[in-house]
Design a protein around this motif. Structure first.
Motif, PDB file in Angstrom:
ATOM      1  N   HIS A  66      24.880  46.962  51.861  1.00 36.21           N
ATOM      2  CA  HIS A  66      23.956  48.078  51.692  1.00 36.21           C
ATOM      3  C   HIS A  66      24.563  49.175  50.817  1.00 36.21           C
ATOM      4  O   HIS A  66      23.856  49.864  50.085  1.00 36.21           O
ATOM      5  CB  HIS A  66      23.608  48.698  53.058  1.00 36.21           C
ATOM      6  CG  HIS A  66      22.949  47.747  54.008  1.00 36.21           C
ATOM      7  ND1 HIS A  66      21.672  47.277  53.842  1.00 36.21           N
ATOM      8  CD2 HIS A  66      23.394  47.183  55.164  1.00 36.21           C
ATOM      9  CE1 HIS A  66      21.357  46.477  54.844  1.00 36.21           C
ATOM     10  NE2 HIS A  66      22.401  46.401  55.654  1.00 36.21           N
ATOM     11  N   LEU A  67      25.879  49.332  50.922  1.00 37.79           N
ATOM     12  CA  LEU A  67      26.561  50.448  50.250  1.00 37.79           C
ATOM     13  C   LEU A  67      27.385  50.017  49.047  1.00 37.79           C
ATOM     14  O   LEU A  67      27.973  50.855  48.367  1.00 37.79           O
ATOM     15  CB  LEU A  67      27.475  51.170  51.258  1.00 37.79           C
ATOM     16  CG  LEU A  67      26.801  51.673  52.539  1.00 37.79           C
ATOM     17  CD1 LEU A  67      27.830  52.329  53.456  1.00 37.79           C
ATOM     18  CD2 LEU A  67      25.683  52.658  52.217  1.00 37.79           C
ATOM     19  N   TYR A  68      27.437  48.723  48.772  1.00 36.15           N
ATOM     20  CA  TYR A  68      28.308  48.201  47.716  1.00 36.15           C
ATOM     21  C   TYR A  68      27.839  48.655  46.339  1.00 36.15           C
ATOM     22  O   TYR A  68      26.659  48.553  45.993  1.00 36.15           O
ATOM     23  CB  TYR A  68      28.341  46.680  47.773  1.00 36.15           C
ATOM     24  CG  TYR A  68      29.353  46.047  46.853  1.00 36.15           C
ATOM     25  CD1 TYR A  68      30.665  45.838  47.272  1.00 36.15           C
ATOM     26  CD2 TYR A  68      29.010  45.673  45.562  1.00 36.15           C
ATOM     27  CE1 TYR A  68      31.603  45.255  46.430  1.00 36.15           C
ATOM     28  CE2 TYR A  68      29.939  45.086  44.715  1.00 36.15           C
ATOM     29  CZ  TYR A  68      31.237  44.887  45.152  1.00 36.15           C
ATOM     30  OH  TYR A  68      32.155  44.315  44.313  1.00 36.15           O
ATOM     31  N   LYS A  69      28.786  49.137  45.534  1.00 35.35           N
ATOM     32  CA  LYS A  69      28.487  49.574  44.168  1.00 35.35           C
ATOM     33  C   LYS A  69      29.251  48.702  43.171  1.00 35.35           C
ATOM     34  O   LYS A  69      30.368  48.270  43.431  1.00 35.35           O
ATOM     35  CB  LYS A  69      28.887  51.044  43.972  1.00 35.35           C
ATOM     36  CG  LYS A  69      28.049  52.019  44.789  1.00 35.35           C
ATOM     37  CD  LYS A  69      28.469  53.458  44.508  1.00 35.35           C
ATOM     38  CE  LYS A  69      27.639  54.442  45.306  1.00 35.35           C
ATOM     39  NZ  LYS A  69      28.048  55.853  45.033  1.00 35.35           N
ATOM     40  N   ALA A  70      28.633  48.469  42.034  1.00 37.35           N
ATOM     41  CA  ALA A  70      29.253  47.616  41.019  1.00 37.35           C
ATOM     42  C   ALA A  70      30.469  48.282  40.395  1.00 37.35           C
ATOM     43  O   ALA A  70      30.487  49.485  40.151  1.00 37.35           O
ATOM     44  CB  ALA A  70      28.232  47.281  39.925  1.00 37.35           C
ATOM     45  N   SER A  71      31.481  47.472  40.125  1.00 39.28           N
ATOM     46  CA  SER A  71      32.655  47.929  39.394  1.00 39.28           C
ATOM     47  C   SER A  71      32.573  47.390  37.972  1.00 39.28           C
ATOM     48  O   SER A  71      31.719  46.553  37.653  1.00 39.28           O
ATOM     49  CB  SER A  71      33.935  47.420  40.068  1.00 39.28           C
ATOM     50  OG  SER A  71      34.030  46.010  39.911  1.00 39.28           O
ATOM     51  N   GLU A  72      33.469  47.838  37.108  1.00 38.25           N
ATOM     52  CA  GLU A  72      33.502  47.317  35.740  1.00 38.25           C
ATOM     53  C   GLU A  72      33.774  45.815  35.754  1.00 38.25           C
ATOM     54  O   GLU A  72      33.203  45.048  34.975  1.00 38.25           O
ATOM     55  CB  GLU A  72      34.576  48.047  34.932  1.00 38.25           C
ATOM     56  CG  GLU A  72      34.264  49.518  34.706  1.00 38.25           C
ATOM     57  CD  GLU A  72      35.342  50.211  33.873  1.00 38.25           C
ATOM     58  OE1 GLU A  72      36.074  49.499  33.157  1.00 38.25           O
ATOM     59  OE2 GLU A  72      35.439  51.439  33.954  1.00 38.25           O
ATOM     60  N   GLY A  73      34.648  45.386  36.664  1.00 33.90           N
ATOM     61  CA  GLY A  73      34.959  43.965  36.767  1.00 33.90           C
ATOM     62  C   GLY A  73      33.754  43.146  37.192  1.00 33.90           C
ATOM     63  O   GLY A  73      33.556  42.023  36.724  1.00 33.90           O
ATOM     64  N   ASP A  74      32.920  43.712  38.077  1.00 32.11           N
ATOM     65  CA  ASP A  74      31.716  43.018  38.517  1.00 32.11           C
ATOM     66  C   ASP A  74      30.762  42.771  37.353  1.00 32.11           C
ATOM     67  O   ASP A  74      30.177  41.692  37.224  1.00 32.11           O
ATOM     68  CB  ASP A  74      30.984  43.827  39.588  1.00 32.11           C
ATOM     69  CG  ASP A  74      31.758  43.919  40.881  1.00 32.11           C
ATOM     70  OD1 ASP A  74      32.630  43.059  41.123  1.00 32.11           O
ATOM     71  OD2 ASP A  74      31.493  44.858  41.657  1.00 32.11           O
ATOM     72  N   VAL A  75      30.586  43.784  36.509  1.00 29.11           N
ATOM     73  CA  VAL A  75      29.674  43.654  35.375  1.00 29.11           C
ATOM     74  C   VAL A  75      30.145  42.546  34.436  1.00 29.11           C
ATOM     75  O   VAL A  75      29.350  41.753  33.927  1.00 29.11           O
ATOM     76  CB  VAL A  75      29.543  44.993  34.618  1.00 29.11           C
ATOM     77  CG1 VAL A  75      28.670  44.823  33.372  1.00 29.11           C
ATOM     78  CG2 VAL A  75      28.952  46.058  35.527  1.00 29.11           C
ATOM     79  N   SER A  76      31.452  42.463  34.221  1.00 28.64           N
ATOM     80  CA  SER A  76      32.002  41.400  33.375  1.00 28.64           C
ATOM     81  C   SER A  76      31.748  40.030  33.997  1.00 28.64           C
ATOM     82  O   SER A  76      31.414  39.064  33.302  1.00 28.64           O
ATOM     83  CB  SER A  76      33.506  41.602  33.175  1.00 28.64           C
ATOM     84  OG  SER A  76      33.764  42.790  32.455  1.00 28.64           O
ATOM     85  N   LYS A  77      31.896  39.936  35.326  1.00 24.94           N
ATOM     86  CA  LYS A  77      31.640  38.673  36.020  1.00 24.94           C
ATOM     87  C   LYS A  77      30.168  38.277  35.870  1.00 24.94           C
ATOM     88  O   LYS A  77      29.849  37.105  35.628  1.00 24.94           O
ATOM     89  CB  LYS A  77      32.005  38.804  37.500  1.00 24.94           C
ATOM     90  CG  LYS A  77      33.498  38.919  37.763  1.00 24.94           C
ATOM     91  CD  LYS A  77      33.777  39.192  39.233  1.00 24.94           C
ATOM     92  CE  LYS A  77      35.266  39.407  39.479  1.00 24.94           C
ATOM     93  NZ  LYS A  77      35.546  39.773  40.885  1.00 24.94           N
ATOM     94  N   PHE A  78      29.291  39.243  36.029  1.00 27.16           N
ATOM     95  CA  PHE A  78      27.862  38.965  35.867  1.00 27.16           C
ATOM     96  C   PHE A  78      27.571  38.446  34.460  1.00 27.16           C
ATOM     97  O   PHE A  78      26.841  37.480  34.276  1.00 27.16           O
ATOM     98  CB  PHE A  78      27.036  40.231  36.114  1.00 27.16           C
ATOM     99  CG  PHE A  78      26.871  40.610  37.558  1.00 27.16           C
ATOM    100  CD1 PHE A  78      26.734  39.636  38.545  1.00 27.16           C
ATOM    101  CD2 PHE A  78      26.832  41.945  37.944  1.00 27.16           C
ATOM    102  CE1 PHE A  78      26.572  39.984  39.874  1.00 27.16           C
ATOM    103  CE2 PHE A  78      26.667  42.303  39.265  1.00 27.16           C
ATOM    104  CZ  PHE A  78      26.534  41.320  40.241  1.00 27.16           C
TER     105      PHE A  78
END
Length: 308
Positions: A66-78
């Motif tokens: 519910h509270l998780y926010k994307a990191s720069e690393g997450d965007v690269s993974k996506f």
């Protein structure tokens, strides 16, 4: 810890990745590169994909979606993923905008909860989707998730279709066995004792399926905090219904349930903390509770043993 980022920063990351032509690693090893959000979905994709896919799960043990926010690393993974599987129904509320941007990048994004029959879902005004998103606590829904994952992986990697379908057949059988075991354990608990009090309302589908009256201190979303009146109201409910045990959750701070316990004890009623349940995340990777089946079995045993 990863740095959390704004949507403006995300746009800049998109532009940077596109400019430098970041290479998809699935081309290197011949495997589909799959990104998942919650640990339940990560475990599901592992069961269906096995060694034929490369999986990166964003949320580990104890992480609140519910509270998780994307990191720069997450965007690269996506960006580098062939397929993105997520729960949907606005569970990953703070990731929704990022996932929508991925659709604009022509990525295969699959919100598994959106494929369920809405007539079978529990309504909720707390979420933009208007439905309670904690659908994995209905095993039949999770079986539908497995079918959808199998279909998507088979479409993306048709040469492995037979293997994916065989893995799904095995997993479906395991889920059917889980259903039988869960019902057998719950049958040992008298119906009048089936009152489940937890930190937040993650267990409504569980309650509906197995005949529990479920009450959460924080409501359906952990984004809303319980106030003093909420604690007092629920403490009165516990006393009136002679509830023996209440439960903390692995992804929610335990102080909320501890405050509730103290409120009940101050009114001369005995109530214990019956254990910690896995709600929005599985247990540690490599543990029995780190799997969907292990988590479900652990929760049911913990609940029944404490309330019995």
């Amino acid at each position: 810890m990863f740095k959390q980022i704004s949507m403006k920063k995300i746009y800049l990351i998109f532009i940077t990745i596109a400019f430098f032509g970041c290479k998809n690693t699935s081309e290197d090893n011949g495997k589909l590169k799959v990104v998942t959000t919650t640990s339940m979905i990560t475990d599901l994709v592992k069961n269906i994909g096995g060694d034929l896919v490369e999986i990166e799960g964003l949320m580990g043990a104890g992480v609140d979606p519910h509270l998780y926010k994307a990191s720069e690393g997450d965007v690269s993974k996506f960006y580098n993923a062939d397929v993105i599987f997520y729960n949907g129904l606005h569970l990953e509320g703070k990731l929704v905008e990022v996932l929508e941007k991925m659709e604009g990048q022509q990525k295969t994004t699959v919100a598994l909860g959106e494929f369920l029959d809405k007539k079978e879902l529990i309504g909720s005004t707390y979420f933009t989707s208007n439905y309670d998103p904690h659908v994995w606590f209905n095993i039949q829904f999770f079986k539908q998730f497995a079918e959808k994952v199998t279909a998507v992986l088979s479409e993306k990697a048709p040469k492995h279709k037979a293997a994916f379908e065989e893995n799904n057949t095995v997993f479906q059988e395991q889920l059917s066995q889980l259903e039988l075991e869960v019902r057998s354990i719950i049958a040992t608990l008298p119906e009048e004792k089936r009152v489940l009090v937890t930190a937040h309302d993650a267990f409504n589908y569980f309650g509906k399926e197995y005949g529990f009256n479920v009450v959460g201190l924080q409501g359906i979303s952990t984004a809303t905090e319980a106030g003093v009146q909420d604690v007092q109201k629920l403490s009165d409910f516990i006393i009136e219904n002679k509830v023996k045990a209440i439960f903390i959750e692995s992804s929610v701070p335990r102080r909320t349930i501890e405050a509730l316990q103290q409120a009940v004890l101050s009114k001369d009623h005995e109530v214990i903390i019956g254990g910690s349940l896995y709600s929005d995340a599985l247990g540690d990777a490599g543990s029995v509770e780190g799997t969907y089946i292990g988590m479900f079995t652990y929760n049911v045993n913990t609940i029944v043993n404490a309330l019995r």
